[in-house]
Design an enzyme around this catalytic site. Structure first.
Site, PDB file in Angstrom:
ATOM      1  N   ARG A 119      -4.616   7.429   3.246  1.00  0.00           N
ATOM      2  CA  ARG A 119      -4.863   7.054   1.853  1.00  0.00           C
ATOM      3  C   ARG A 119      -5.925   7.482   1.055  1.00  0.00           C
ATOM      4  NH1 ARG A 119      -5.414   1.092   3.002  1.00  0.00           N
ATOM      5  NH2 ARG A 119      -3.611   1.252   4.119  1.00  0.00           N
ATOM      6  N   ARG A 151      -6.969   3.432  -4.350  1.00  0.00           N
ATOM      7  CA  ARG A 151      -7.898   2.671  -5.312  1.00  0.00           C
ATOM      8  C   ARG A 151      -9.242   2.568  -5.456  1.00  0.00           C
ATOM      9  NH1 ARG A 151      -4.783  -3.038  -4.282  1.00  0.00           N
ATOM     10  NH2 ARG A 151      -4.518  -2.263  -2.316  1.00  0.00           N
ATOM     11  N   ARG A 180      -2.974   5.058 -12.410  1.00  0.00           N
ATOM     12  CA  ARG A 180      -2.041   3.954 -12.000  1.00  0.00           C
ATOM     13  C   ARG A 180      -1.900   3.067 -13.428  1.00  0.00           C
ATOM     14  NH1 ARG A 180      -1.719   0.021  -6.699  1.00  0.00           N
ATOM     15  NH2 ARG A 180      -1.000  -1.493  -7.785  1.00  0.00           N
ATOM     16  N   ASP A 210       5.215   6.001  -0.978  1.00  0.00           N
ATOM     17  CA  ASP A 210       5.052   4.913  -0.144  1.00  0.00           C
ATOM     18  C   ASP A 210       5.960   4.784   0.903  1.00  0.00           C
ATOM     19  OD1 ASP A 210       5.684   1.696   0.580  1.00  0.00           O
ATOM     20  OD2 ASP A 210       3.689   1.839  -0.292  1.00  0.00           O
ATOM     21  N   TYR A 219       9.622  -4.695   7.740  1.00  0.00           N
ATOM     22  CA  TYR A 219       9.699  -5.018   6.365  1.00  0.00           C
ATOM     23  C   TYR A 219      11.047  -5.377   5.904  1.00  0.00           C
ATOM     24  CZ  TYR A 219       4.718  -3.262   5.839  1.00  0.00           C
ATOM     25  OH  TYR A 219       3.347  -2.891   5.848  1.00  0.00           O
TER      26      TYR A 219
END
Length: 355
Positions: free
Chosen positions: A27, A31, A40, A77, A154
């Site tokens: 990652r 962020r 973003r 993703d 998921y």
């Protein structure tokens, strides 16, 4: 394609001699970087960023502009695959990923089909090609996918879960349906990773984030067997050189030998596994990737360097170690602390690779 200027990451994965231990961070485009947050914002939302190859290229390269990392990883993703299967991925503010149409009954499960990645996932492949061009040979590009089991979690739960109650109930109650989901998803992952390699990915990684939630017997049956099928279906070479593969099961330390036996080139370690013992257990069969605790990046610079030194010393002399975090970097990490880690690994590791 432009010749690679820095192939230390690829050589370490193949356990070939290297001048230092390479490092990248899971990652690493995220962020914790203010420039990522700005891009973003321009994209409108996370999926807007993922589906725009130009912006995905921009954020993939942002950490490389800050830190001398030894690999780039495609910005995307893992849930783009089930989204392409028609489940309707969306991100609820503060709640993480969710699916509009999760697999809730037998009919929806039996209707599941593997998508054509050159159609439904064209935006990802375009991003791979764009990133390779923008890198211009600076470092290798890693492509990736979620593991079939992790994606299935998921797809059945409808989003993130703390207990995996729905997917495990299905697994125990109707293993036939669970295997159907996993077989279709395995086909989808194989096609997706092969398409990424064709588009320019120079190494690939399978993220089995939730494999560690399984029992010992269930892990081999419902996760590892399908990852083995994926690894066996990937091309071994492209553009005249090996395309290494990495498998990472979070909390999977008890299965190291079994993971190393499926044919991958590298096995990812989280921070709960001792890397010295892991090296003894797998021998020269695979390289090891890991295993710095991401939360150690909140410590002071001296402590960060000391922890990096401890891991390097535990692995010891010789190639076959790709330094990484034991999981993704936190959005709250001070960027300068990530820089401390990269510099320390490059500097301190050279003595372990001296002739």
């Amino acid at each position: 394609m432009t010749a690679l200027q820095n192939d230390v990451f690829l050589r370490a994965l193949l356990r070939e001699p290297v001048p230092y231990t390479p490092i990248w961070m899971m990652r690493q485009a995220g962020r914790y970087l203010p420039e990522y947050c700005e891009t973003r914002r321009r994209a409108g939302n996370f999926m807007g960023l993922c589906t725009n190859p130009e912006l995905a290229t921009e954020v993939t390269l942002q950490p490389l502009e800050r830190f001398p990392l030894d690999a780039a990883i495609l910005f995307s993703d893992i849930l783009t695959v089930p989204d392409a299967m028609g489940l309707g991925l969306y991100f609820a503010e503060g709640e993480g990923p969710k699916f509009e149409r999760p697999l809730t009954d037998e009919a929806s499960i039996l209707a599941l089909a593997a998508p054509d990645p050159t159609d439904r996932l064209r935006y990802v492949l375009d991003a791979v090609s764009s990133i390779r061009k923008a890198l211009d040979g600076r470092v290798p590009l890693i492509g990736f996918s979620g593991s079939p089991w992790t994606l299935a979690c998921y797809m059945v739960e409808g989003g993130s879960s703390s207990d995996f109650r729905k997917v495990k109930a299905l697994m125990y109650d109707r293993p036939d349906l669970m295997h159907h989901i996993l077989k279709v998803t395995t086909r989808a992952v194989i096609d997706y990773l092969n398409a990424q390699i064709e588009a320019g990915a120079q190494a690939v990684m399978v993220f089995d984030t939730w494999g560690g939630a399984l029992s010992h017997a269930a892990y081999e049956t419902f996760s590892l067997a399908y990852m083995a099928e994926i690894i066996a279906s990937l091309p071994r070479e492209r553009e005249g050189r090996r395309v290494p593969s990495i498998v990472f099961t979070k909390n999977g330390g008890q299965w190291l030998e079994k993971i190393a036996a499926i044919g991958c080139d590298g096995v990812g370690l989280d921070w709960t596994t001792d890397i010295a013992q892991a090296r003894q257990r797998v021998g020269s069969k695979v390289a090891l990737q890991g295993n710095f605790d991401p939360n150690a990046l909140f410590a002071n610079p001296a402590a960060i360097e000391a922890e990096a030194a401890r891991i390097l010393a535990a692995y010891g002399h010789g190639s076959g170690h790709v330094f990484n975090l034991g999981h993704g970097i936190s959005q709250f990490t001070p960027p300068e602390n990530a820089g401390v880690l990269v510099e320390a690994v490059h500097r301190l590791s050279r003595s372990y690779h001296a002739a």
